[in-house]
Design a protein around this motif. Structure first.
Motif, mmCIF file in Angstrom:
data_model
loop_
_atom_site.group_PDB
_atom_site.id
_atom_site.type_symbol
_atom_site.label_atom_id
_atom_site.label_comp_id
_atom_site.label_asym_id
_atom_site.label_seq_id
_atom_site.Cartn_x
_atom_site.Cartn_y
_atom_site.Cartn_z
ATOM 1 N N ARG A 120 0.827 -1.216 0.000
ATOM 2 C CA ARG A 120 0.000 0.000 0.000
ATOM 3 C C ARG A 120 0.862 1.268 0.000
ATOM 4 O O ARG A 120 0.588 2.224 -0.722
ATOM 5 N N THR A 121 1.925 1.255 0.817
ATOM 6 C CA THR A 121 2.797 2.421 0.867
ATOM 7 C C THR A 121 3.562 2.588 -0.435
ATOM 8 O O THR A 121 3.717 3.697 -0.954
ATOM 9 N N ARG A 170 1.436 4.135 -3.168
ATOM 10 C CA ARG A 170 1.259 5.589 -3.090
ATOM 11 C C ARG A 170 2.389 6.298 -3.833
ATOM 12 O O ARG A 170 2.171 7.309 -4.516
ATOM 13 N N ARG A 229 1.793 5.627 -7.711
ATOM 14 C CA ARG A 229 0.768 6.426 -8.390
ATOM 15 C C ARG A 229 1.325 7.770 -8.821
ATOM 16 O O ARG A 229 0.976 8.280 -9.897
ATOM 17 N N ASP A 230 2.163 8.366 -7.988
ATOM 18 C CA ASP A 230 2.827 9.606 -8.407
ATOM 19 C C ASP A 230 3.720 9.364 -9.613
ATOM 20 O O ASP A 230 3.793 10.179 -10.537
ATOM 21 N N THR A 238 5.602 -3.677 -7.559
ATOM 22 C CA THR A 238 5.431 -3.342 -6.142
ATOM 23 C C THR A 238 4.974 -4.563 -5.358
ATOM 24 O O THR A 238 5.447 -4.817 -4.245
#
Length: 338
Positions: free
Chosen positions: A241-242, A245, A248-249, A311
């Protein structure tokens, strides 16, 4: 290559803790057969040079000279290349030097294997996949070290390349893209009628996506590894999850980069359509532009897909490895190289 899979240190981010024997075995079980398949493909498809053709020689050379070598550009291009190499080494240090070596090897694979093999009549998509596999293994391990971390990036890139190849094959057939839309392609097909132009188009899809995939998969793998080193108690779910993030950027910036790069390359063509007052839909669906649209979209799909795939793999492997204490992580961080 086995050494690359099982080695327990990373040149890319300082010394890393060795991964467990179980994880080394799992990674090796996937990557060693792939590496062997790439080597076998290189051996079986190796062309042994560019084939001769009765129409090559002074006539073709004159055509190329009149269209591409109308001014002496060796000095400015040589200075520009030297400036590029100097900046890369100055900023990247030894890693920059390794990247330059990998770049030379990539061009060698392209000029000594991919191009001659296609001219000899081998399937362009198959040749591109084998060549891209060789470039991927050499470039990633040379630039980022022989480690489990790099192996995860290789796996993520491999999965994404397979997806890009499958999408290219399906949508090129569905959209009736022939690949025969430029003077250069027509000339190649005239000299070597056995070369399938659609195969050339698909090969371009694969090779054109390779470099940007390196960037995404290596960055995502490194991000997950750094998160795990900062907090060794993080489980696979939290790491994923981290890491997503961050991913996505990365997606937001890289997709724009990829699409705009293709648009920039096709800018003169787009200007001509604009002058002709063609509407956007008719322009986008004409084969000349549709090829670039498909190339950009297929590459972007593979790029976006590489983020959760890489990921997820990195999170699973990093979390499944033998846990370290916070004190171990602190000692590792203090011992990292710049």
């Amino acid at each position: 290559m086995a050494a690359g899979v099982v080695a327990g240190h990373s040149h890319a981010h300082g010394p890393a803790a060795p991964v467990s024997a179980r994880l080394r075995t799992v990674i090796a079980a996937v990557l060693i057969p792939f590496a062997v398949a790439v080597v076998v493909g290189l051996v079986l498809l190796w062309p042994g040079g560019v084939p001769a053709h009765p129409h090559t020689g002074p006539g073709l050379e004159q055509h190329l000279r009149s269209s591409a070598v109308d001014h002496g550009r060796r000095l400015p291009l040589g200075v520009l290349a030297g400036l590029f190499a100097a900046i890369v080494v100055l900023v990247g240090r030894w890693r920059g030097a390794a990247a330059l070596v990998a770049l030379v090897i990539s061009f060698a694979v392209l000029s000594l294997f991919i191009l001659p093999a296609v001219l000899h009549g081998a399937d362009p998509l198959l040749v591109a996949v084998v060549g891209a596999g060789a470039i991927m293994l050499i470039a990633l391990y040379l630039c980022h070290g022989l480690s489990a971390r790099t192996s995860v990036a290789v796996l993520g890139t491999l999965v994404s390349l397979v997806l890009i190849g499958a999408l290219s094959l399906a949508f090129a057939a569905w959209a009736h893209l022939t690949g025969n839309t430029s003077e250069e392609t027509g000339l190649v097909h005239l000299l070597y009628p056995g070369i399938e132009t659609r195969g050339l188009l698909l090969a371009g899809f694969v090779i054109g996506s390779l470099g940007v995939l390196f960037d995404v998969t290596v960055t995502q793998t490194s991000a997950v590894w750094e998160l795990h080193q900062a907090d060794p108690t993080m489980g696979a779910g939290r790491l994923y999850r981290t890491g997503m993030r961050i991913g996505r950027d990365h997606i937001a910036s890289t997709v724009n980069t990829l699409v705009l790069a293709y648009a920039g390359a096709a800018l003169p063509l787009l200007l001509l359509f604009s002058i002709a007052h063609r509407d956007v839909v008719s322009v986008a669906t004409s084969e000349l532009v549709a090829e670039e649209v498909a190339r950009a979209l297929v590459g972007s799909i593979g790029l976006v897909a590489s983020v959760p795939v890489t990921t997820g793999l990195a999170a699973l492997i990093a979390a499944a490895d033998h846990p370290r204490t916070a004190a171990d992580a602190g000692r590792h961080r203090h011992g990292r190289e710049d």
